[in-house]
Design an enzyme around this catalytic site. Structure first.
Site, PDB file in Angstrom:
ATOM      1  CD  GLU A 167      -3.103  -1.007   0.210  1.00 45.54           C
ATOM      2  OE1 GLU A 167      -3.664   0.098   0.148  1.00 45.54           O
ATOM      3  OE2 GLU A 167      -3.450  -1.986  -0.492  1.00 45.54           O
ATOM      4  CG  HIS A 240      -3.839   2.655   4.278  1.00 42.88           C
ATOM      5  ND1 HIS A 240      -4.597   3.460   3.439  1.00 42.88           N
ATOM      6  CD2 HIS A 240      -3.506   1.570   3.543  1.00 42.88           C
ATOM      7  CE1 HIS A 240      -4.707   2.876   2.261  1.00 42.88           C
ATOM      8  NE2 HIS A 240      -4.058   1.728   2.299  1.00 42.88           N
ATOM      9  CB  CYS A 357      -4.949   9.842   2.418  1.00 35.25           C
ATOM     10  SG  CYS A 357      -5.438   9.012   3.909  1.00 35.25           S
TER      11      CYS A 357
HETATM   12  O1  SUG Z   1      -7.853   3.015  -0.264  1.00 39.50           O
HETATM   13  N1  SUG Z   1     -10.665   5.119  -0.282  1.00 39.50           N
HETATM   14  C1  SUG Z   1      -9.220   4.950  -0.139  1.00 39.50           C
HETATM   15  C2  SUG Z   1      -8.687   5.900   0.903  1.00 39.50           C
HETATM   16  C3  SUG Z   1      -7.187   5.881   0.927  1.00 39.50           C
HETATM   17  C4  SUG Z   1      -6.638   6.583   2.111  1.00 39.50           C
HETATM   18  N2  SUG Z   1      -5.242   6.596   2.041  1.00 39.50           N
HETATM   19  C5  SUG Z   1      -4.406   6.556   3.112  1.00 39.50           C
HETATM   20  N3  SUG Z   1      -4.861   6.217   4.316  1.00 39.50           N
HETATM   21  N4  SUG Z   1      -3.175   6.788   2.945  1.00 39.50           N
HETATM   22  C6  SUG Z   1      -8.885   3.501   0.210  1.00 39.50           C
HETATM   23  O2  SUG Z   1      -9.651   2.877   0.959  1.00 39.50           O
HETATM   24  C7  SUG Z   1     -12.811   4.732  -1.369  1.00 39.50           C
HETATM   25  C8  SUG Z   1     -13.365   4.628  -2.773  1.00 39.50           C
HETATM   26  C9  SUG Z   1     -14.858   4.439  -2.800  1.00 39.50           C
HETATM   27  O3  SUG Z   1     -15.412   3.778  -1.927  1.00 39.50           O
HETATM   28  O4  SUG Z   1     -15.486   4.967  -3.755  1.00 39.50           O
HETATM   29  C10 SUG Z   1     -11.294   4.579  -1.325  1.00 39.50           C
HETATM   30  O5  SUG Z   1     -10.719   3.966  -2.196  1.00 39.50           O
END
Ligand code: SUG
Length: 426
Positions: A167, A240, A357
C-alpha cells in the site's frame, strides 16, 4: 540545492465519487451511494496545496489517472455491458474510481541518504487488496518515471509481485535527525486475519512486500524496521497505518494501540535513532474510534521554516470535542508539535482520505525533479481555473456508466494535462 521534503498531492480526479468500494474503510462504507462533488473536492485539495505552499514549503502534484479505465473494463468483459447485478455494478464503479488522488498509496519512497547507491528510490504500490486500487500502479509508474526521470538522482521501480499486497507510503514512516540525514525506515504490515483469529477487515500491507521494497531500495538493514500493525487497530477501521501513526524527522506521533507490540516498537526505534521523540496518545484521551472518525493521525507533521513542527489536520479532527481537548493539551505541553493547522478536505474525508492520504513525501533536490510537477501560486491558480471550468459539479451514483459523463471526465483530464504541459500522459 539541499535535499528538502516535497509533498506531492494528488489532484482529485473529475470522476470522484462515493461507491463504497473499500472494505475496512469505515468512511467509504458509510458514504457509499452519496452524491459527490468533484469540483469542490479538487478545489479543496488545491486549497490544501496552497495552504502548505504558503507555509513556505515545497509542494508538487500528480495528475489524475485516466478514468473510466477502458482497459480494466475490457479485461473484465464489462465494456459496453450493462451490469447484471451488484457485483458487476461494483466492478464497473471500480473502473471509474478517482482513488489515485490518495498519493500516499502511490509508492514507497526512500530518500538518497538511506540507500546503498545514493539515489532516491521509489517503488509503485500494487494496491492489490482492493480491486479499484489494483488498476492504479501501471499509470502511476508512468507518471513517476516522468516526474523523477533523472536517473542520476532517482530509481523508480515497478510494483512488487501481486502475491504480496503493498500500500506504499501509507504503511511506511521515516525518522531522521533532519530530512537530509540518513533515516530509519519503518515498514508497518498487518497479519492475515486467518493468523490473528479472524477479524472482519483485510490487512492490506503484507510483510513480504515491505521486505521486498527495502531490498529493492538498498536500505541498510540496521536502519529498516518491520513492525506489525495491531489487529485491534485494523478491526477498528485503521486500514492503513497512517490512520493511527505519523512520523516526521525525529518525531513519531502515534496512537497507543497502533502497533501489535508498542513497547518493543518504541525501543527498536530509540535504539536505531537515539534522538527520537515519541508522542503517544493514550486511548483514555482519544479512543481508537475517535482517532479513526476524526483522522487526527492522518495529519501532516511538517517542519516549518525556522524548525518548529506544525500538524495539518482535517477540520473533522479540529471540530471533534475530545480530539480538540487533546490538541489543546498537546499545544500547551511544550512538545515538538507547536502549531495545529486545520484544513477542509471534507470531500476526500468522506471516502476515508485525510490530509496525509492526499500526499506523497519525497525528500530530494527540487532541481532534479521535472518542474511540471512542482507548484507555485501561479500554477495552483492555473489548475484551479481548469478545475472550475471542466470538473463536474456533482456525480450521482446512477451517473456512473453514462457515456456523457465519461466524455466530460475524459475532456476534463485532457484539459488539465494540456494546461500543465503533461500531454505525454494523455
Ligand atoms: O484506499 N478510499 C481509499 C482511501 C485511501 C486513504 N489513504 C491513506 N490512508 N493513505 C482507500 O480505501 C474509497 C473509494 C470508494 O469507496 O469509492 C477509497 O478507495
Amino acid at each position: 540545492m539541499p535535499l528538502v521534503e516535497i509533498n506531492f498531492d494528488g489532484l482529485v480526479g473529475p470522476s470522484h465519487n462515493y461507491a463504497g468500494l473499500s472494505l475496512g474503510n469505515l468512511a467509504s462504507a458509510s458514504h457509499g451511494g452519496d452524491p459527490s462533488y468533484p469540483r469542490a473536492a479538487a478545489l479543496q485539495g488545491l486549497g490544501k496545496m496552497r495552504h502548505n505552499l504558503n507555509l513556505g514549503l515545497a509542494q508538487g502534484f500528480f495528475a489524475p489517472l485516466p478514468r473510466p479505465n477502458g482497459a480494466f473494463l475490457d479485461a473484465l468483459g464489462l465494456s459496453g455491458v450493462e451490469p447484471a447485478g451488484e457485483a458487476e455494478r461494483r466492478l464497473r464503479a471500480a473502473a471509474w474510481s478517482a482513488s489515485a488522488m490518495w498519493t500516499a498509496n502511490a509508492a514507497t519512497v526512500s530518500p538518497a541518504p538511506d540507500t546503498a547507491d545514493g539515489r532516491c528510490h521509489l517503488t509503485a504500490a500494487n494496491l492489490v487488496t482492493m480491486p479499484h486500487r489494483s488498476q492504479e500502479w501501471p499509470d502511476t509508474v508512468r507518471q513517476l518515471r516522468l516526474a523523477f526521470a533523472d536517473t542520476a538522482h532517482f530509481a523508480v521501480h515497478d510494483a512488487v509481485p501481486a502475491c504480496f499486497g503493498d500500500e506504499g507510503a501509507a504503511n511506511h514512516m521515516r525518522m531522521a535527525a533532519h530530512h537530509a540525514a540518513p533515516g530509519l525506515e519503518i515498514f508497518v504490515y498487518g497479519r492475515h486475519t486467518k493468523d490473528t483469529g479472524g477479524g472482519a477487515f483485510p490487512a492490506r500491507q503484507h510483510e513480504q512486500a515491505s521486505r521486498a521494497v527495502a531490498r529493492l531500495h538498498g536500505l541498510n538493514p540496521a536502519q529498516a524496521l518491520f513492525v506489525e500493525q495491531s489487529a485491534e487497530a485494523i478491526a477498528a477501521g485503521a486500514f492503513h497505518n497512517d490512520v493511527v501513526a505519523v512520523a516526521n524527522e525525529r518525531v513519531l506521533f502515534t496512537h497507543e494501540l497502533a502497533f501489535a507490540d508498542p513497547e518493543g516498537t518504541y525501543a527498536a526505534i530509540r535504539a536505531a535513532q537515539p534522538e527520537a521523540e515519541i508522542v503517544v496518545v493514550p486511548a483514555s484521551a482519544v479512543s481508537l474510534a475517535d482517532a479513526i472518525a476524526s483522522y487526527l493521525f492522518n495529519g501532516q507533521v511538517l517542519t516549518l521554516p525556522g524548525g518548529a513542527m506544525g500538524l495539518v489536520i482535517p477540520l473533522e479532527a479540529w471540530e471533534h470535542p475530545r480530539v480538540r481537548a487533546y490538541l489543546d493539551g498537546l499545544l500547551a505541553s511544550n512538545g515538538p508539535i507547536r502549531k495545529v493547522l486545520p484544513v477542509d478536505v471534507r470531500q476526500s474525508m468522506a471516502n476515508g482520505g485525510g490530509p496525509a492520504c492526499l500526499r506523497l513525501r519525497v525528500v530530494a533536490d527540487p532541481a532534479a525533479i521535472d518542474p511540471r510537477f512542482l507548484l507555485d501560486e501561479a500554477r495552483i491558480a492555473l489548475l484551479e481555473s481548469v478545475v472550475a471550468a471542466h470538473w463536474p459539479e456533482q456525480i450521482d451514483p446512477t451517473d456512473i456508466g453514462s457515456a456523457a459523463l465519461a466524455r466530460s471526465v475524459q475532456a476534463a483530464r485532457a484539459a488539465v494535462l494540456e494546461a500543465a504541459g503533461l500531454t505525454e500522459l494523455a
